[in-house]
Enzyme design. Structure first.
Site, PDB file in Angstrom:
ATOM      1  N   LYS A 182       0.855  -1.186   0.000  1.00 36.61           N
ATOM      2  CA  LYS A 182       0.000   0.000   0.000  1.00 36.61           C
ATOM      3  C   LYS A 182       0.895   1.241   0.000  1.00 36.61           C
ATOM      4  CE  LYS A 182      -1.668   2.854   2.786  1.00 36.61           C
ATOM      5  NZ  LYS A 182      -1.550   4.083   1.970  1.00 36.61           N
ATOM      6  N   GLU A 258      10.113   1.264  10.274  1.00 37.70           N
ATOM      7  CA  GLU A 258      11.179   2.258  10.057  1.00 37.70           C
ATOM      8  C   GLU A 258      10.519   3.609  10.211  1.00 37.70           C
ATOM      9  OE1 GLU A 258      14.281   1.465   9.570  1.00 37.70           O
ATOM     10  OE2 GLU A 258      14.064  -0.661   9.141  1.00 37.70           O
TER      11      GLU A 258
HETATM   12  P1  NAD Z   1       2.631   8.410   7.802  1.00 37.90           P
HETATM   13  O1  NAD Z   1       2.924   7.609   9.005  1.00 37.90           O
HETATM   14  O2  NAD Z   1       1.618   9.470   7.880  1.00 37.90           O
HETATM   15  O3  NAD Z   1       2.180   7.467   6.603  1.00 37.90           O
HETATM   16  C1  NAD Z   1       2.989   6.394   6.175  1.00 37.90           C
HETATM   17  C2  NAD Z   1       2.112   5.366   5.518  1.00 37.90           C
HETATM   18  O4  NAD Z   1       1.223   4.851   6.506  1.00 37.90           O
HETATM   19  C3  NAD Z   1       1.223   5.899   4.397  1.00 37.90           C
HETATM   20  O5  NAD Z   1       1.130   4.941   3.378  1.00 37.90           O
HETATM   21  C4  NAD Z   1      -0.117   6.083   5.082  1.00 37.90           C
HETATM   22  O6  NAD Z   1      -1.214   5.980   4.209  1.00 37.90           O
HETATM   23  C5  NAD Z   1      -0.108   4.912   6.045  1.00 37.90           C
HETATM   24  N1  NAD Z   1      -0.984   5.087   7.196  1.00 37.90           N
HETATM   25  C6  NAD Z   1      -1.390   6.236   7.778  1.00 37.90           C
HETATM   26  N2  NAD Z   1      -2.250   5.978   8.790  1.00 37.90           N
HETATM   27  C7  NAD Z   1      -2.386   4.629   8.847  1.00 37.90           C
HETATM   28  C8  NAD Z   1      -3.126   3.761   9.665  1.00 37.90           C
HETATM   29  N3  NAD Z   1      -3.927   4.214  10.633  1.00 37.90           N
HETATM   30  N4  NAD Z   1      -3.017   2.433   9.454  1.00 37.90           N
HETATM   31  C9  NAD Z   1      -2.209   1.947   8.494  1.00 37.90           C
HETATM   32  N5  NAD Z   1      -1.496   2.735   7.663  1.00 37.90           N
HETATM   33  C10 NAD Z   1      -1.575   4.063   7.840  1.00 37.90           C
HETATM   34  O7  NAD Z   1       4.046   8.979   7.331  1.00 37.90           O
HETATM   35  P2  NAD Z   1       4.350   9.901   6.063  1.00 37.90           P
HETATM   36  O8  NAD Z   1       3.934  11.279   6.400  1.00 37.90           O
HETATM   37  O9  NAD Z   1       3.830   9.265   4.830  1.00 37.90           O
HETATM   38  O10 NAD Z   1       5.933   9.792   5.986  1.00 37.90           O
HETATM   39  C11 NAD Z   1       6.760  10.563   6.728  1.00 37.90           C
HETATM   40  C12 NAD Z   1       7.311   9.775   7.886  1.00 37.90           C
HETATM   41  O11 NAD Z   1       8.006   8.632   7.406  1.00 37.90           O
HETATM   42  C13 NAD Z   1       8.331  10.559   8.668  1.00 37.90           C
HETATM   43  O12 NAD Z   1       8.102  10.412  10.042  1.00 37.90           O
HETATM   44  C14 NAD Z   1       9.650   9.909   8.270  1.00 37.90           C
HETATM   45  O13 NAD Z   1      10.669  10.051   9.224  1.00 37.90           O
HETATM   46  C15 NAD Z   1       9.248   8.508   8.084  1.00 37.90           C
HETATM   47  N6  NAD Z   1      10.237   7.787   7.277  1.00 37.90           N
HETATM   48  C16 NAD Z   1      11.077   6.907   7.902  1.00 37.90           C
HETATM   49  C17 NAD Z   1      12.057   6.234   7.176  1.00 37.90           C
HETATM   50  C18 NAD Z   1      12.989   5.252   7.839  1.00 37.90           C
HETATM   51  O14 NAD Z   1      13.581   4.436   7.138  1.00 37.90           O
HETATM   52  N7  NAD Z   1      13.161   5.290   9.152  1.00 37.90           N
HETATM   53  C19 NAD Z   1      12.167   6.465   5.812  1.00 37.90           C
HETATM   54  C20 NAD Z   1      11.303   7.364   5.201  1.00 37.90           C
HETATM   55  C21 NAD Z   1      10.332   8.021   5.946  1.00 37.90           C
END
Ligand code: NAD
Length: 492
Positions: A182, A258
């Site tokens: 997803k 992650e």
């Molecule tokens: P997010 O957590 O808002 O969303 C990430 C994914 O989770 C999306 O596909 C979203 O649709 C899904 N999601 C959201 N709510 C959900 C739920 N209730 N249940 C299941 N899935 C759900 O994060 P974002 O804004 O897309 O990305 C930014 C974040 O990602 C930042 O915190 C960044 O640090 C992190 N990130 C971490 C790494 C790593 O390797 N540590 C790499 C890239 C990004």
């Protein structure tokens, strides 16, 4: 918008080898942050679509159409998949840029390249990894083997859509699993193309499925699904915590996360190359518009050199002014959407309100009408207790702090819920080793910030997540370890 002609996109899900609309027929607009235009409409996946994809993945896993292939055969197909990504590199890079705003030169040179390289690397690795025989007594043979976990659910964010997907699907597929991916609702397009290219490369139908949709509507059903064996998530710490809860609430699927970061970049007065340290500090926080989990967003400079350091840093800032990401010379593009733009602007306002000194930037700008752009921003006089030093901004905002000695900076650096990455700049070997050892982070850089390679693990301590992507260690996430005892009645 530019001289680029805008391609047409297919926003339907890809389930069991077929492009399909959402079961409900619902769609959502896929909006480009470059200029606000609607690129296409995307299937708004929900529980029924996730369920169909999981069923397809389960059927593919059980009949072993992929898992049953010899590793060398999976290798050949994954290498073909990587080649197709490169063949379609221009198209994928343009799609990524339009979808989430990063400069097209990095979409091609970094994202396409890294995604293809990751898939090729795991393909090449999979027929070179051996299992084990335990050193037991002669009366038995104990085989320790690795088996695919089964159906792997993957949920990824929008900042490096192809790379984040590749880091998970490559080891999962190489190990013989089936996958339901997803992508983020903010950047769904390249994931759908990757699944088409995987089919073209020879990955059988049902093995790699992509269901676009929103987190609570499509992500949660995947994390909660009783027939998903493992959920691999990259995203925010807030949602990552929910993923572990959903894994526990459902079938205790393996959950790997992650998550976010607030990485400290520590420059001692005996830094061996101040210009290199300045270049790395500025370049790494503004790369990808600051939308990098490992961005060095807290810069700690030893008090005695802070003014000299900042003087050099400010000279670099104009080079990072945001511009049209479709222009091949642009180094900083658009933030992913207006929501992220407003989040970043709120953090900038909080920095000002809490008493940090704005040295550069701080404004939203519009190099392209209708787009989401923020100037490269630097705050000096930041204290570790301020919101901009504690929370992940995920935008082009650098917080500068100072320190007096190694003990002081280690205490400040570790005073964070995150522990993803860190750096230390010093010519003193003892200090470098001592500080690197004391820092609670998954990766520590010494006298550089940009080294990266698929051969090294990537992941965090503390609330930066659980598990590691990349390297052979990633196979641990997508395989179960089995012990098989074989009795030996020796005839001799
Ligand atoms: P997010 O957590 O808002 O969303 C990430 C994914 O989770 C999306 O596909 C979203 O649709 C899904 N999601 C959201 N709510 C959900 C739920 N209730 N249940 C299941 N899935 C759900 O994060 P974002 O804004 O897309 O990305 C930014 C974040 O990602 C930042 O915190 C960044 O640090 C992190 N990130 C971490 C790494 C790593 O390797 N540590 C790499 C890239 C990004």
């Amino acid at each position: 918008m530019t001289t680029h002609s805008i391609p047409t996109f297919d926003g339907r899900a890809l389930i069991n080898g077929q492009r399909v609309a959402a079961r409900s027929g619902a769609v959502f607009d896929c909006i480009s942050p470059v200029d606000g235009r609607v690129l296409t409409q995307v299937a708004r996946g929900a529980e029924a679509d996730i369920d169909a994809a999981v069923q397809a993945a389960r059927a593919a896993f059980e009949d072993r159409r992929w898992a049953g292939k010899p590793p060398a055969a999976r290798k050949r197909i994954l290498i073909k998949f990587a080649e197709l990504i490169q063949v379609h590199g221009d198209e994928l890079a343009l799609t990524e840029t339009l979808d989430m705003g990063k400069p097209v030169k990095y979409a091609k040179g970094v994202d396409v390249h890294s995604a293809a390289n990751c898939i090729r690397w795991y393909g090449e690795a999979v027929d070179k990894v051996y299992d084990e025989i335990a050193p037991t007594a002669d009366t038995a043979l104990a085989l320790i083997t690795r088996e695919p976990v089964g159906v792997v659910g993957v949920i990824v964010p929008w900042n490096y859509p192809m790379i984040m997907a590749a880091w998970k699907i490559a080891p999962a597929l190489a190990a013989g699993n089936s996958v339901v991916l997803k992508p983020s609702e903010k950047s769904p397009l390249t994931a759908l193309r990757l699944a088409e290219l995987a089919l073209e490369a020879g990955i059988p139908s049902g093995v790699f499925n992509v269901v676009p949709g929103f987190g609570p509507e499509a992500g949660s059903p995947l994390a909660l699904h009783m027939d998903v064996d493992c959920i691999a998530f990259t995203g925010s710490t807030r949602v990552g915590k929910q993923i572990h809860v959903m894994a526990g609430q459902s079938n205790l699927k393996r959950a790997w996360t992650e998550l976010g970061g607030k990485s400290p970049n520590i420059v001692f007065a005996d830094c061996p190359d101040l210009d290199r340290a300045v270049e790395a500090a500025v370049g790494s926080i503004f790369f990808n518009q600051g939308e990098s989990c490992n961005a060095p967003s807290r810069l700690f400079v030893e008090a005695s050199i802070k003014d000299a350091f900042l003087e050099k840093a400010l000279v670099k800032v104009p080079a990072y002014q945001p511009a049209n990401p479709l222009d091949k010379n642009t180094v900083m593009g658009a933030l992913v959407d207006t929501t992220q733009l407003h989040t970043v602007m709120r953090y900038i306002e909080s920095g000002k309100a809490e008493g940090a000194k704005l040295l550069a930037g701080g404004e939203a700008v519009q190099p392209v009408a209708g787009g989401c752009y923020v100037q490269p921003t630097i705050f000096d006089g930041v204290h570790n207790t301020m919101t901009i030093a504690r929370e992940e901004i995920f935008g082009p905002v650098l917080s500068v702090l100072s320190f007096t000695d190694a003990a002081d900076v280690v205490r400040q650096a570790n005073s964070s819920v995150y522990g993803l990455q860190a750096a230390v700049w010093t010519r003193d070997l003892n200090k470098a080793h001592g500080v690197a050892r004391a820092l609670r982070a998954g990766t520590v850089h010494v006298n550089q910030y940009d080294e990266d390679d698929i051969t090294v693990p990537f992941g965090g301590f503390k609330q930066s997540g659980v598990g590691r992507d990349k390297s052979l260690h990633a196979f641990d996430k997508y395989t179960e370890t089995k012990t098989t005892w074989i009795r030996i009645d020796s005839p001799i």
